[in-house]
Write a protein that holds these residues in place. Structure first.
Motif, PDB file in Angstrom:
ATOM      1  N   LYS A 108      44.546  10.005  -6.411  1.00 47.35           N
ATOM      2  CA  LYS A 108      45.442   9.001  -6.987  1.00 47.35           C
ATOM      3  C   LYS A 108      45.415   8.987  -8.507  1.00 47.35           C
ATOM      4  N   THR A 109      44.221   9.151  -9.094  1.00 46.80           N
ATOM      5  CA  THR A 109      44.083   8.977 -10.544  1.00 46.80           C
ATOM      6  C   THR A 109      43.483  10.178 -11.265  1.00 46.80           C
ATOM      7  N   GLY A 110      42.820  11.075 -10.516  1.00 43.93           N
ATOM      8  CA  GLY A 110      42.081  12.175 -11.145  1.00 43.93           C
ATOM      9  C   GLY A 110      40.637  11.792 -11.398  1.00 43.93           C
ATOM     10  N   PHE A 111      40.366  10.500 -11.544  1.00 45.82           N
ATOM     11  CA  PHE A 111      39.001  10.022 -11.758  1.00 45.82           C
ATOM     12  C   PHE A 111      38.340   9.732 -10.415  1.00 45.82           C
ATOM     13  N   GLU A 135      36.992  14.527 -15.183  1.00 48.55           N
ATOM     14  CA  GLU A 135      37.450  15.063 -13.900  1.00 48.55           C
ATOM     15  C   GLU A 135      38.958  15.292 -13.829  1.00 48.55           C
ATOM     16  N   PRO A 136      39.809  14.454 -14.448  1.00 51.21           N
ATOM     17  CA  PRO A 136      41.254  14.731 -14.395  1.00 51.21           C
ATOM     18  C   PRO A 136      41.644  16.096 -14.961  1.00 51.21           C
ATOM     19  N   TYR A 179      41.767  22.902 -10.527  1.00 50.16           N
ATOM     20  CA  TYR A 179      40.652  23.695 -10.009  1.00 50.16           C
ATOM     21  C   TYR A 179      40.316  23.322  -8.573  1.00 50.16           C
ATOM     22  N   TRP A 180      40.304  22.023  -8.305  1.00 53.08           N
ATOM     23  CA  TRP A 180      40.010  21.577  -6.950  1.00 53.08           C
ATOM     24  C   TRP A 180      40.560  20.173  -6.744  1.00 53.08           C
ATOM     25  N   ASN A 181      40.490  19.703  -5.515  1.00 52.69           N
ATOM     26  CA  ASN A 181      40.977  18.358  -5.218  1.00 52.69           C
ATOM     27  C   ASN A 181      40.034  17.735  -4.183  1.00 52.69           C
ATOM     28  N   PRO A 182      38.901  17.226  -4.640  1.00 48.42           N
ATOM     29  CA  PRO A 182      37.872  16.760  -3.712  1.00 48.42           C
ATOM     30  C   PRO A 182      38.227  15.431  -3.054  1.00 48.42           C
ATOM     31  N   ASN A 239      42.351  28.688 -16.285  1.00 51.44           N
ATOM     32  CA  ASN A 239      41.971  27.552 -15.465  1.00 51.44           C
ATOM     33  C   ASN A 239      40.850  26.803 -16.195  1.00 51.44           C
ATOM     34  N   PRO A 240      40.848  25.473 -16.162  1.00 54.06           N
ATOM     35  CA  PRO A 240      39.849  24.722 -16.931  1.00 54.06           C
ATOM     36  C   PRO A 240      38.406  25.049 -16.589  1.00 54.06           C
TER      37      PRO A 240
END
Length: 228
Positions: A62-65, A43-44, A50-53, A129-130
């Motif tokens: 905070k961590t990307g995970f 997810e990081p 791509y997004w920030n859920p 983009n990933p």
């Protein structure tokens, strides 16, 4: 309950429905789901490019995970693996050792790992983009799978279409409850910005390529072919 957790649990519910009503598929579903779940740890790569859920304990920011990604990957992994046989009756047959040594099977391992082989240089050496890198990699992985295993060709293509349709329907239901979620969470300014009934086209491309690739993994790894 946050939106990302809701979205992930929708697919977990679908997973349990198939598991409940299709006992013959349970082994394959669980096997592929457990294999797929660790991909949630990637997810990081996608946050925030791509997004920030919104996530439990705000872990994504905070961590990307986040925990939801593990649930999501577990759910879609099992669904993608058996979506074809959920709608169509098929039987497996073990490929003989003689067949394993046919010319096209020389690339068996390469076909299996072709998706990460394609993704890694796209991710590190391009500005894509990933989500595009991932989709391209899965598409090539799906193509590689049926070139190595032509008996799975129909299953691969049809699974991609069915999985996309299911993903699309449940995404529509999801956005009907959270109408502003796409604009709040997806980074539309760095992707195409094309929405189909409010759904980013990148999500549908992801669904199709994921359905293609994951529909063949179990048979490919286990050396099963579909009986005619």
């Amino acid at each position: 309950m946050n939106e990302w957790l809701t979205f992930s649990l929708i697919f977990l519910v679908i997973w349990f429905i198939i598991w409940l009503f299709k006992p013959i598929l349970r082994k394959e579903m669980l096997w592929v789901s457990l294999l797929t779940m660790p991909l949630g740890l990637t997810e990081p790569i996608f946050v925030p490019e791509y997004w920030n859920p919104p996530s439990l304990f705000n872990l994504a920011a905070k961590t990307g995970f986040d925990i939801e990604s593990l649930i999501f990957c577990f759910g879609i992994g099992g669904i993608g693996a058996v979506i074809y046989q959920t709608f169509f009756k098929i039987k497996y047959q073990k490929i003989t050792k003689h067949e394993m040594h046919r010319k096209r099977h020389r690339f068996h391992l390469l076909a299996l790992i072709s998706a990460p082989i394609v993704f890694i240089p796209l991710f590190f050496l391009t500005n894509l983009n990933p989500i595009y890198s991932a989709s391209i990699a899965m598409f090539i992985g799906g193509i590689s799978a049926f070139l190595c295993r032509p008996d799975l060709k129909k299953k691969i293509w049809v699974s991609g279409v069915i999985f996309t349709f299911i993903y699309f329907i449940f995404f529509i239901i999801f956005t009907s409850y959270y109408p502003s979620i796409v604009y709040m969470v997806w980074n539309l300014s760095v992707i195409s910005g094309i929405l189909i009934l409010g759904i980013p086209i990148e999500e549908l491309i992801f669904a199709f390529t994921f359905g293609m690739l994951w529909s063949s993994y179990y048979e490919h790894i286990k050396w099963y072919k579909l009986k005619k």
